[in-house]
Enzyme design. Structure first.
Site, PDB file in Angstrom:
ATOM      1  N   GLY A 516       0.836  -1.198   0.000  1.00 36.86           N
ATOM      2  CA  GLY A 516       0.000   0.000   0.000  1.00 36.86           C
ATOM      3  C   GLY A 516       0.864   1.239   0.000  1.00 36.86           C
ATOM      4  N   GLY A 519       2.953   1.347   3.208  1.00 37.19           N
ATOM      5  CA  GLY A 519       3.781   0.218   3.624  1.00 37.19           C
ATOM      6  C   GLY A 519       3.169  -1.095   3.177  1.00 37.19           C
ATOM      7  CB  VAL A 521      -0.815  -5.369   3.442  1.00 30.09           C
ATOM      8  CG1 VAL A 521      -1.879  -5.980   4.333  1.00 30.09           C
ATOM      9  CG2 VAL A 521      -1.034  -3.883   3.302  1.00 30.09           C
ATOM     10  CG  ASP A 632      -4.289   6.348  -2.487  1.00 35.02           C
ATOM     11  OD1 ASP A 632      -4.553   6.468  -3.705  1.00 35.02           O
ATOM     12  OD2 ASP A 632      -3.346   5.662  -2.063  1.00 35.02           O
TER      13      ASP A 632
END
Ligand code: NAG
Ligand code: NAG
Ligand code: NAG
Ligand code: NAG
Ligand code: NAG
Ligand code: NAG
Ligand code: NAG
Ligand code: NAG
Length: 803
Positions: A516, A519, A521, A632
């Site tokens: 993402g 960072g 996932v 986003d």
């Protein structure tokens, strides 16, 4: 501009009143030395919407200066929306409207006596009065443009689009409507309508100085005391509140080509009216639809239900104060409590420990004069219970926590809409059964919870000590959380780094679900078998530990079926991790753009996904107290559960990452090209409308089965939008729709979706609908959709002003 010079001379020369009339029609301005003379001279607004001149009301021969709709008929058929000399009519058609030497707009009689004046004290020369197409008459200084007076600040009985009903604490001035005395007499009647705020802004109608009707508080979309307002959301109301005592309500009418306004009639009824032909006026809503709408009809602690034969009853736990009066139908004395409150704060352990409780009354117009606080529902309840003077509370997601410390006045039971009201009553009114059993169960549960909490606390402390980390929620020294709210301490489960490392097999690459913006996932499995998704945040968050924790707790409270649930968090050393529920069907892009999985997504599923995303977004924008802008929104941030229900992920990340949501301008543009609205991509300006843009792109992707980024690589930036626009203009939407769904027999729905999608991606933020309107459009609650304007990024245009 188009000044009418020496009207008298023209008229004299022409000797034709029709010529004179025509001549005066040509202007929207009165400037010295010109003036308007009774009987047939008028000025007309530039677009021909409104007329200003002398008139007589129906059944009256008195002459007044007023403004009325110009389009088709003349007054008195056309409603007069503003009157100048309300209390001082002319008995004969001899009046003059002009600008006096001191720069005021004045009405003079035949003897040149001033009957009415705009009463502006600062005398300025070079003034002119201009009638605008909104119906506003403005008195303006020519060279500076300074407006010294305007009729919208001094309304009569009509509230028009763009007119603000306001309360201003700074100036002490309220802009209110005042009724006419009767339909043939514009003199000041007894009723007035305007804004009023006792903690929460509302619209009120008063009879003299007594409240006569109230709208109930504003929840960001409707007045909660006007449940029918939902059907008329197109007339966008807005509240602008500086939170320092000044605020105003205004509205827009969706169809600007129709005359539309609210009028406070001589009987104190506020009517919403419009006309299609200018002659016949339709009343589409009125403030008083039943006796129950009259303020305080049933007295204190009464509950009015218009559907009942006897409309007034006492709230549960209350009885009439004066039973004879009450039975006669005189409800003014209201009701009193049947059993006095105990109001025990602390458990005394004895038999008397019988706490007051709440009785829930559903679908209510909440009582008048609420206190307000921003706390969440359980805290709202708790605080009310702990405060002996608190009579009731209610929680509405768009408003927050309302509580009442005085008599409950003006409650009404609706048959739809409204809010749940929790009324405090004594323990014995709560209708207990099986008390003994209940007590035992409660005691057992309490002991269990205390025991578990102590174990967890002990374990957590122990583990934290071992690794020098922080124990979220149990950290006593640094006091991460508001110390006043002890019960907050158990809000968010803590995970230790060790637990998460082992759950994800040491963040093994094979467990990585995706990357993402904030960072990677990972998929994980806790010791008890529960599957989780762990987001390992990039280390460079601008926030301190404390803010981070508080933010995570706040975000974890946002719960909605279309948002991915945040299960907990972990902070140890440099590591910051967030733990989410695991979504087996991964993300929307993995499904939508995969030729095999695509087959799963028939039209019904796709529509369900579109609607679900819309609802999640509505919750973020409007229903959650935080008013979060996602910033986003894209296919890879939409996760799908077992039944392919969509859940938005990564919401609130901008907050967690220290992006200031209150500031509508950011230097740090997060987001994904193609999904970003032009004003956001280019100027960093974000708003709900930039999320709506992303939603529109997503919608078009879902319907077309095409990726926005595929187009992006084909030179012309983001031309899925260009393609959609082209197909729209060629009336060829079936080419745009994914062939897998376009032959499903749902063409109409599919085309409607595309239409809505195009409305969302319009270049200018102000043209895009809000997400609540988008949802109504998708559900066909709004039938006539406006024509979309050209989407952003379809021509080689750089717009500097996209607001
Ligand atoms: C004018 O008077 C007539 C006859 O009395 C009545 O029917 C009508 O309603 C009146 N109109 C208004 C606007 O008061
Ligand atoms: C103008 O001001 C005078 C004195 O302050 C007052 O008596 C009068 O009623 C005012 N007129 C209007 C139309 O407000
Ligand atoms: C009035 O307007 C004229 C021309 O528009 C200008 O020359 C004059 O200075 C103005 N007077 C004042 C007092 O502003
Ligand atoms: C003020 O402006 C109006 C319209 O723009 C014009 O007709 C009028 O002559 C001007 N008045 C003065 C005194 O300049
Ligand atoms: C308005 O108030 C007056 C004076 O108190 C009263 O006589 C009248 O009945 C009230 N009107 C309505 C419609 O309640
Ligand atoms: C209140 O009045 C002040 C001064 O005229 C103005 O600046 C402010 O915008 C007003 N506030 C509202 C909410 O209308
Ligand atoms: C506005 O109303 C007019 C007249 O009824 C109608 O022809 C027109 O289509 C309406 N426009 C919109 C956008 O609803
Ligand atoms: C409610 O508001 C009043 C005045 O605004 C205040 O005195 C009172 O303490 C408040 N009560 C509660 C329970 O918040």
């Amino acid at each position: 501009m188009r000044l009418v010079r020496s009207i008298n001379l023209s008229c004299f020369l022409a000797l034709l009143s029709s010529f004179c009339l025509e001549f005066s029609h040509a202007t929207d301005t009165i400037a010295p030395p010109s003036f308007i003379k009774d009987s047939d001279q008028t000025i007309i607004s530039n677009g021909g919407e409104f007329k200003l001149g002398f008139f007589s009301p129906a059944n009256s021969t008195y002459r007044y200066v007023g403004i009325w709709y110009a389009k088709v008929s003349e007054s008195p058929v056309s409603p007069v929306i503003w009157v100048a000399n309300r209390d001082k009519p002319l008995k004969t058609p001899s009046g003059i409207l002009t600008i006096s030497e001191d720069g005021n707009l004045v009405v003079l009689d035949g003897e040149k006596t001033i009957l009415w004046s705009s009463n502006v004290t600062s005398s300025v020369s070079n003034m002119s009065a201009r009638l605008l197409d909104t119906g506003n008459l403005v008195l303006q200084e020519n060279t500076t443009g300074l407006i010294t007076w305007e009729s919208f600040q001094h309304p009569s009985n009509s509230w028009l689009p763009e007119m603000k009903l306001s309360t201003n604490a700074t100036t002490g001035k309220n802009v209110q409507l005042t009724s006419w005395k009767s339909s043939s007499d514009p003199a000041f009647g007894t009723f007035s309508a305007g804004t009023y705020s006792f903690n929460l802004p509302e619209v009120f109608i008063w009879n003299g100085s007594s409240p006569y009707w109230r709208s109930g508080p504003w929840n960001g979309m409707i007045f909660i005391g006007v449940p029918t307002m939902k059907a008329r959301y197109l007339n966008r109301f807005s509240l602008v509140d500086d939170k320092e005592g000044s605020f105003y309500f205004a509205f827009e009418f969706s169809n600007k080509s129709l005359p539309f306004h609210y009028v406070l009639n001589a009987e104190g009824n506020l009517l919403e009216t419009y006309s299609i032909n200018g002659k016949d006026w339709v009343v589409s809503w009125s403030s008083l639809t039943s006796e129950c709408d009259v303020y305080g009809k049933c007295g204190a602690f009464g509950n009015c239900n218009p559907k009942k034969k006897v409309i007034c009853s006492c709230l549960e736990g209350f009885e009439p104060k004066n039973i004879e009066e009450w039975n006669r139908g005189d409800w003014t004395s209201g009701c009193v409590r049947r059993t006095p409150l105990q109001c025990l704060k602390v458990s005394t352990g004895g038999k008397e420990d019988k706490k007051d409780g709440f009785l829930k009354v559903t679908m209510m117009k909440t009582p008048s004069l609420a206190n307000w606080s921003s706390v969440f529902e359980d805290e709202c309840r708790y605080r009310c219970l702990e405060d002996c003077s608190c009579m009731a509370y209610a929680y509405e997601s768009g408003i927050g926590c309302m509580s009442w410390t005085r008599d409950l006045i003006d409650s009404q039971k609706f048959s739809s809409g409204g809010v749940d009201l929790y009324v405090r009553v004594a323990y014995s009114e709560l209708g207990h059964k099986n008390e003994q059993g209940k007590v035992i169960v409660i005691v057992t549960v309490v002991i269990g919870i205390v025991f578990m909490a102590m174990c967890t606390l002990f374990l957590c402390r122990w583990m934290a000590k071992r690794r020098g980390g922080t124990c979220l929620g149990f950290h006593s020294e640094e006091n991460l959380l508001d110390s006043k709210n002890q019960d907050k301490l158990q809000e968010l489960p803590i995970f230790s780094l060790e637990e998460l490392t082992s759950a994800t097999n040491n963040f093994h690459l094979s467990n990585k679900l995706g990357q993402g913006g904030f960072g990677p996932v990972y998929k994980g499995k806790l010791l008890d078998g529960q599957e989780i998704a762990v987001k390992r945040l990039a280390r460079t968050s601008g926030q301190g530990l404390e803010e981070f924790m508080n933010e995570v707790i706040v975000i974890s409270k946002l719960q909605h079926r279309n948002l991915v649930r945040l299960l907990g968090g972990c902070v140890e050393g440099e590591e910051k991790l967030l733990v989410y529920e695991y979504m087996p069907n991964k993300s929307l892009d993995a499904c939508l753009f995969d030729s095999i999985k695509q087959e799963l997504l028939d039209w019904k599923k796709r529509f369900n996904i579109i609607e679900g995303i819309g609802r999640g977004l509505l919750y973020l924008h409007r229903d959650s107290r935080l008013r979060i802008i996602h910033r986003d929104l894209k296919a890879s941030n939409i996760l799908l559960d077992e039944e392919l229900n969509p859940k938005i992920s990564d919401f609130g990340m901008a907050r967690i990452f220290g992006g200031n949501e209150d500031q509508a301008n950011t230097k740090r543009v997060v987001g994904t090209y193609g999904y970003m609205a032009p004003e956001y991509a280019m100027a960093g300006r974000f708003s709900e409308k930039s999320d709506v843009f992303s939603f529109g792109v997503l919608l078009l992707e879902i319907v077309s089965g095409r990726k926005i980024s595929h187009f992006y690589h084909n030179e012309q930036a983001a031309s899925l939008l260009g393609f959609a626009w082209e197909m729209w203009n060629m009336d060829n939407l079936s080419t745009l729709a994914d062939p897998k769904i376009s032959k499903s027999g749902f063409e109409k729905e599919i085309f409607r979706c595309i239409h809505v999608g195009l409305l969302c991606v319009q270049d200018f933020a102000k043209d895009r609908p809000t997400i609540s309107i988008v949802i109504s459009m998708l559900k066909s609650e709004i039938v006539d959709l406006p024509h979309p304007r050209q989407p952003a990024f379809t021509a080689n245009q750089i717009t500097s002003e996209n607001e």
